[in-house]
Design a protein around this motif. Structure first.
Motif, PDB file in Angstrom:
ATOM      1  N   LEU A   1       0.805  -1.224   0.000  1.00 26.24           N
ATOM      2  CA  LEU A   1       0.000   0.000   0.000  1.00 26.24           C
ATOM      3  C   LEU A   1       0.841   1.279   0.000  1.00 26.24           C
ATOM      4  O   LEU A   1       0.569   2.181  -0.799  1.00 26.24           O
ATOM      5  N   PRO A   2       1.864   1.428   0.832  1.00 27.23           N
ATOM      6  CA  PRO A   2       2.654   2.672   0.796  1.00 27.23           C
ATOM      7  C   PRO A   2       3.288   2.921  -0.570  1.00 27.23           C
ATOM      8  O   PRO A   2       3.349   4.067  -1.026  1.00 27.23           O
ATOM      9  N   ASP A   3       3.754   1.870  -1.233  1.00 27.73           N
ATOM     10  CA  ASP A   3       4.353   2.044  -2.551  1.00 27.73           C
ATOM     11  C   ASP A   3       3.299   2.375  -3.601  1.00 27.73           C
ATOM     12  O   ASP A   3       3.566   3.136  -4.527  1.00 27.73           O
ATOM     13  N   ARG A   4       2.118   1.794  -3.465  1.00 23.44           N
ATOM     14  CA  ARG A   4       1.054   2.033  -4.449  1.00 23.44           C
ATOM     15  C   ARG A   4       0.529   3.465  -4.379  1.00 23.44           C
ATOM     16  O   ARG A   4       0.196   4.048  -5.393  1.00 23.44           O
TER      17      ARG A   4
ATOM     18  N   TRP B   1       1.956   9.120   3.317  1.00 21.43           N
ATOM     19  CA  TRP B   1       2.018   9.634   1.940  1.00 21.43           C
ATOM     20  C   TRP B   1       2.528  11.076   1.924  1.00 21.43           C
ATOM     21  O   TRP B   1       3.390  11.426   1.119  1.00 21.43           O
ATOM     22  N   ARG B   2       2.001  11.908   2.857  1.00 19.56           N
ATOM     23  CA  ARG B   2       2.462  13.296   2.947  1.00 19.56           C
ATOM     24  C   ARG B   2       3.941  13.364   3.304  1.00 19.56           C
ATOM     25  O   ARG B   2       4.702  14.144   2.729  1.00 19.56           O
ATOM     26  N   ALA B   3       4.336  12.563   4.279  1.00 23.32           N
ATOM     27  CA  ALA B   3       5.737  12.582   4.710  1.00 23.32           C
ATOM     28  C   ALA B   3       6.654  12.142   3.575  1.00 23.32           C
ATOM     29  O   ALA B   3       7.748  12.691   3.398  1.00 23.32           O
ATOM     30  N   ALA B   4       6.225  11.167   2.793  1.00 23.17           N
ATOM     31  CA  ALA B   4       7.054  10.694   1.683  1.00 23.17           C
ATOM     32  C   ALA B   4       7.157  11.753   0.586  1.00 23.17           C
ATOM     33  O   ALA B   4       8.192  11.870  -0.068  1.00 23.17           O
TER      34      ALA B   4
ATOM     35  N   ALA C   1      17.866   2.640   1.873  1.00 22.82           N
ATOM     36  CA  ALA C   1      17.204   2.750   3.172  1.00 22.82           C
ATOM     37  C   ALA C   1      15.790   3.278   2.978  1.00 22.82           C
ATOM     38  O   ALA C   1      15.604   4.353   2.422  1.00 22.82           O
ATOM     39  N   PRO C   2      14.757   2.523   3.434  1.00 24.99           N
ATOM     40  CA  PRO C   2      13.395   3.034   3.311  1.00 24.99           C
ATOM     41  C   PRO C   2      13.180   4.191   4.277  1.00 24.99           C
ATOM     42  O   PRO C   2      13.853   4.300   5.296  1.00 24.99           O
ATOM     43  N   PRO C   3      12.241   5.083   3.967  1.00 24.77           N
ATOM     44  CA  PRO C   3      11.989   6.208   4.868  1.00 24.77           C
ATOM     45  C   PRO C   3      11.490   5.711   6.223  1.00 24.77           C
ATOM     46  O   PRO C   3      10.758   4.729   6.297  1.00 24.77           O
ATOM     47  N   PRO C   4      11.872   6.378   7.324  1.00 23.52           N
ATOM     48  CA  PRO C   4      11.486   5.914   8.652  1.00 23.52           C
ATOM     49  C   PRO C   4       9.978   5.875   8.840  1.00 23.52           C
ATOM     50  O   PRO C   4       9.465   5.041   9.559  1.00 23.52           O
ATOM     51  N   GLU C   5       9.219   6.785   8.172  1.00 23.87           N
ATOM     52  CA  GLU C   5       7.765   6.788   8.324  1.00 23.87           C
ATOM     53  C   GLU C   5       7.170   5.490   7.827  1.00 23.87           C
ATOM     54  O   GLU C   5       6.263   4.943   8.418  1.00 23.87           O
ATOM     55  N   ARG C   6       7.684   4.988   6.722  1.00 25.45           N
ATOM     56  CA  ARG C   6       7.158   3.750   6.148  1.00 25.45           C
ATOM     57  C   ARG C   6       7.431   2.573   7.078  1.00 25.45           C
ATOM     58  O   ARG C   6       6.580   1.728   7.280  1.00 25.45           O
ATOM     59  N   VAL C   7       8.622   2.531   7.638  1.00 22.67           N
ATOM     60  CA  VAL C   7       8.965   1.435   8.532  1.00 22.67           C
ATOM     61  C   VAL C   7       8.060   1.445   9.756  1.00 22.67           C
ATOM     62  O   VAL C   7       7.528   0.419  10.157  1.00 22.67           O
TER      63      VAL C   7
END
Length: 161
Positions: A79-82, A129-132, A142-148
């Motif tokens: 979902l985060p990637d989509r 989504w906003r943070a990304a 390294a993935p963003p910390p919000e996603r993790v």
């Protein structure tokens, strides 16, 4: 190959001679797959080996063949990637609402293996989504910390149900 094919015991000698002559002419040189192991010899046997092999050759994903519960769980993980490429918050919320509707439909009438899944929180997805979108592009390693943190909260929720 205009000569008559022999019968009986001479058959093996005739076949061996045909193969040897073809090798001498170089007909077996530069064949595709030369020097590679034969496919399927070292794989565990299963009933749908041919389907897996076909999908691999054609470059098609096997996700539509998964049971509904596993497919929905994979959709939750992706979902985060989509939603990352969506333009507005409304589109993100619509995507999450559509996925949640599928999850709720499955929860009402579960078919197949039971995999604990729950609906995604639209507010959390929008925040991620906003943070990304606001964060500068980071290296792909390294993935963003919000996603993790969002995924870890989602996994904790799965364990509770």
């Amino acid at each position: 190959m205009t000569e008559r094919k022999p019968t009986g015991a001479d058959w093996e000698r005739w076949v061996d001679r045909q193969i040897r002559e073809a090798q001498e002419r170089g007909e077996f040189d530069d064949l595709p797959g030369a020097g590679k192991p034969l496919p399927g010899l070292h794989r565990p046997r299963d009933e749908q080996w041919w389907l897996r092999d076909y999908l691999r050759r054609e470059g098609v994903s096997a996700d539509p063949l998964l049971p509904e519960s596993l497919r929905l769980r994979k959709e939750l993980e992706r979902l985060p990637d989509r939603v990352r490429g969506l333009r507005g918050e409304k589109a993100v919320r619509e995507h999450v609402a559509e996925l949640n509707a599928q999850i709720e439909a499955w929860l009402r009438m579960p078919v197949g293996p039971y995999v604990p899944i729950g609906p995604a929180d639209a507010d959390e997805v929008v925040e991620a989504w906003r943070a990304a979108r606001e964060a500068p592009a980071e290296p792909a390693q390294a993935p963003p910390p919000e996603r993790v943190s969002w995924l870890s909260r989602l996994r904790r929720r799965w364990r509770r149900t």
